[in-house]
Design a protein around this motif. Sequence first.
Motif, mmCIF file in Angstrom:
data_model
loop_
_atom_site.group_PDB
_atom_site.id
_atom_site.type_symbol
_atom_site.label_atom_id
_atom_site.label_comp_id
_atom_site.label_asym_id
_atom_site.label_seq_id
_atom_site.Cartn_x
_atom_site.Cartn_y
_atom_site.Cartn_z
ATOM 1 N N GLU A 1 0.824 -1.206 0.000
ATOM 2 C CA GLU A 1 0.000 0.000 0.000
ATOM 3 C C GLU A 1 0.863 1.263 0.000
ATOM 4 O OE1 GLU A 1 -3.294 2.135 2.903
ATOM 5 O OE2 GLU A 1 -3.032 -0.036 3.029
ATOM 6 N N ILE A 2 1.885 1.273 0.832
ATOM 7 C CA ILE A 2 2.771 2.433 0.924
ATOM 8 C C ILE A 2 3.449 2.706 -0.415
ATOM 9 C CG2 ILE A 2 4.962 3.235 1.921
ATOM 10 C CD1 ILE A 2 4.018 1.733 4.542
ATOM 11 N N PHE A 3 4.074 1.672 -0.980
ATOM 12 C CA PHE A 3 4.851 1.921 -2.187
ATOM 13 C C PHE A 3 3.989 2.069 -3.433
ATOM 14 C CE2 PHE A 3 8.306 0.607 0.617
ATOM 15 C CZ PHE A 3 9.071 1.755 0.485
ATOM 16 N N THR A 4 2.802 1.526 -3.429
ATOM 17 C CA THR A 4 1.869 1.795 -4.524
ATOM 18 C C THR A 4 1.509 3.282 -4.522
ATOM 19 O OG1 THR A 4 1.006 -0.456 -4.515
ATOM 20 C CG2 THR A 4 -0.411 1.243 -5.482
ATOM 21 N N GLY A 5 1.281 3.834 -3.339
ATOM 22 C CA GLY A 5 0.999 5.264 -3.230
ATOM 23 C C GLY A 5 2.176 6.126 -3.659
ATOM 24 N N VAL A 6 3.380 5.728 -3.268
ATOM 25 C CA VAL A 6 4.576 6.486 -3.654
ATOM 26 C C VAL A 6 4.752 6.442 -5.168
ATOM 27 C CG1 VAL A 6 7.104 6.566 -3.485
ATOM 28 C CG2 VAL A 6 5.729 6.198 -1.421
ATOM 29 N N VAL A 7 4.616 5.256 -5.755
ATOM 30 C CA VAL A 7 4.750 5.129 -7.217
ATOM 31 C C VAL A 7 3.704 5.981 -7.925
ATOM 32 C CG1 VAL A 7 4.490 3.520 -9.159
ATOM 33 C CG2 VAL A 7 5.900 2.892 -7.202
ATOM 34 N N ARG A 8 2.470 5.918 -7.454
ATOM 35 C CA ARG A 8 1.385 6.704 -8.065
ATOM 36 C C ARG A 8 1.728 8.194 -8.027
ATOM 37 N NH1 ARG A 8 -2.681 5.339 -4.828
ATOM 38 N NH2 ARG A 8 -2.824 3.298 -5.769
ATOM 39 N N ALA A 9 2.212 8.674 -6.896
ATOM 40 C CA ALA A 9 2.572 10.090 -6.774
ATOM 41 C C ALA A 9 3.722 10.453 -7.705
ATOM 42 C CB ALA A 9 2.935 10.417 -5.326
ATOM 43 N N LEU A 10 4.730 9.588 -7.768
ATOM 44 C CA LEU A 10 5.877 9.866 -8.634
ATOM 45 C C LEU A 10 5.494 9.838 -10.100
ATOM 46 C CD1 LEU A 10 8.589 7.855 -6.712
ATOM 47 C CD2 LEU A 10 8.499 10.332 -6.979
ATOM 48 N N GLU A 11 4.687 8.871 -10.491
ATOM 49 C CA GLU A 11 4.278 8.786 -11.891
ATOM 50 C C GLU A 11 3.378 9.954 -12.279
ATOM 51 O OE1 GLU A 11 4.696 4.029 -12.785
ATOM 52 O OE2 GLU A 11 2.704 4.808 -12.272
ATOM 53 N N SER A 12 2.495 10.400 -11.403
ATOM 54 C CA SER A 12 1.654 11.545 -11.742
ATOM 55 C C SER A 12 2.495 12.808 -11.796
ATOM 56 C CB SER A 12 0.489 11.697 -10.765
ATOM 57 O OG SER A 12 0.946 12.087 -9.493
ATOM 58 N N ASP A 13 3.531 12.886 -10.955
ATOM 59 C CA ASP A 13 4.440 14.022 -10.990
ATOM 60 C C ASP A 13 5.209 14.057 -12.300
ATOM 61 O OD1 ASP A 13 5.679 16.318 -9.727
ATOM 62 O OD2 ASP A 13 7.491 15.088 -9.560
ATOM 63 N N GLU A 14 5.584 12.884 -12.823
ATOM 64 C CA GLU A 14 6.309 12.816 -14.097
ATOM 65 C C GLU A 14 5.454 13.302 -15.251
ATOM 66 O OE1 GLU A 14 7.638 8.829 -14.653
ATOM 67 O OE2 GLU A 14 9.319 9.045 -13.304
ATOM 68 N N GLU A 15 4.148 13.113 -15.157
ATOM 69 C CA GLU A 15 3.256 13.488 -16.252
ATOM 70 C C GLU A 15 2.959 14.979 -16.275
ATOM 71 O OE1 GLU A 15 -0.063 10.876 -15.691
ATOM 72 O OE2 GLU A 15 1.125 9.116 -16.220
ATOM 73 N N ARG A 16 3.172 15.675 -15.158
ATOM 74 C CA ARG A 16 2.938 17.112 -15.117
ATOM 75 C C ARG A 16 4.054 17.824 -15.845
ATOM 76 N NH1 ARG A 16 2.931 17.506 -9.329
ATOM 77 N NH2 ARG A 16 1.469 15.883 -8.891
ATOM 78 N N PRO A 17 3.732 18.807 -16.665
ATOM 79 C CA PRO A 17 4.802 19.580 -17.310
ATOM 80 C C PRO A 17 5.625 20.316 -16.252
ATOM 81 C CG PRO A 17 2.614 20.365 -17.986
ATOM 82 C CD PRO A 17 2.411 19.265 -16.994
ATOM 83 N N THR A 18 6.923 20.347 -16.448
ATOM 84 C CA THR A 18 7.798 21.040 -15.513
ATOM 85 C C THR A 18 8.519 22.161 -16.245
ATOM 86 O OG1 THR A 18 9.607 19.513 -15.971
ATOM 87 C CG2 THR A 18 8.180 18.978 -14.114
ATOM 88 N N PRO A 19 8.882 23.223 -15.540
ATOM 89 C CA PRO A 19 9.561 24.336 -16.202
ATOM 90 C C PRO A 19 10.952 23.955 -16.697
ATOM 91 C CG PRO A 19 9.221 24.803 -13.850
ATOM 92 C CD PRO A 19 8.589 23.476 -14.161
ATOM 93 N N GLU A 20 11.623 23.096 -15.982
ATOM 94 C CA GLU A 20 12.962 22.704 -16.422
ATOM 95 C C GLU A 20 12.869 21.420 -17.243
ATOM 96 O OE1 GLU A 20 11.799 21.097 -12.703
ATOM 97 O OE2 GLU A 20 12.553 23.125 -12.833
ATOM 98 N N ASP A 21 13.760 21.279 -18.169
ATOM 99 C CA ASP A 21 13.766 20.093 -19.025
ATOM 100 C C ASP A 21 14.791 19.119 -18.471
ATOM 101 O OD1 ASP A 21 14.632 19.359 -22.461
ATOM 102 O OD2 ASP A 21 13.240 18.377 -21.108
ATOM 103 N N VAL A 22 14.400 18.360 -17.440
ATOM 104 C CA VAL A 22 15.292 17.438 -16.760
ATOM 105 C C VAL A 22 15.187 16.079 -17.440
ATOM 106 C CG1 VAL A 22 15.863 16.403 -14.535
ATOM 107 C CG2 VAL A 22 14.924 18.712 -14.632
ATOM 108 N N PRO A 23 16.285 15.527 -17.974
ATOM 109 C CA PRO A 23 16.209 14.284 -18.760
ATOM 110 C C PRO A 23 15.550 13.121 -18.038
ATOM 111 C CG PRO A 23 18.394 15.257 -18.930
ATOM 112 C CD PRO A 23 17.630 16.054 -17.918
ATOM 113 N N TRP A 24 15.818 12.910 -16.750
ATOM 114 C CA TRP A 24 15.255 11.749 -16.066
ATOM 115 C C TRP A 24 13.770 11.928 -15.780
ATOM 116 C CZ3 TRP A 24 18.944 14.832 -13.750
ATOM 117 C CH2 TRP A 24 18.495 15.640 -12.724
#
Length: 176
Positions: free
Chosen positions: A139-162
């Motif tokens: 449950e913990i890591f599913t939530g962490v992964v979900r947050a990280l993946e949704s964060d990756e999908e948001r446009p960011t001002p900097e163009d960070v390769p990773w």
Amino acid sequence: MTTRWLTDEEQRAWRAYIAATHLLEDAIDRQLQQDAGMPHLYYSILANLSEAPDRSLRMTDLAAKSKITRSRLTYAVTRLEKDGLVSRRDCDWDKRSSFASLTDEGMAVLERTAPGHVQTVRSLLFDQLTPEQVGQLEEIFTGVVRALESDEERPTPEDVPWRRRSSGSGPCPGTS
């Protein structure tokens, strides 16, 4: 903006997490190097391919499943290809894409190595937890992964390769 510093309890939890993940990854790498002569990342690539239809994935999709950059995947697949564990072929319909496939030799290495790998993971992680803690861990890591993946999908001002998401992540049209 005010920095929300970690509490003492959060700091202890964070440091315990960092220590555990580093030690666990080191132990898994040692076991896989000893049993198969490969790091955990290469084993994970073989495992991802073994679970795919026809033991084959587009390189873009394999990079996403493996949670690594396409350039890092290309390097790893080149090494696995040299060892005869993976083969690569171009996509007939999209010249920018290629597929990685698990060879019979790669499957044999995976089948031979999997029991030791599972034993290592079981003894170092799951045997240390109660069944309730296993559920909590998921449950913990599913939530962490979900947050990280949704964060990756948001446009960011900097163009960070990773943080770049690959485009065109579906199967190549007209292929099986």
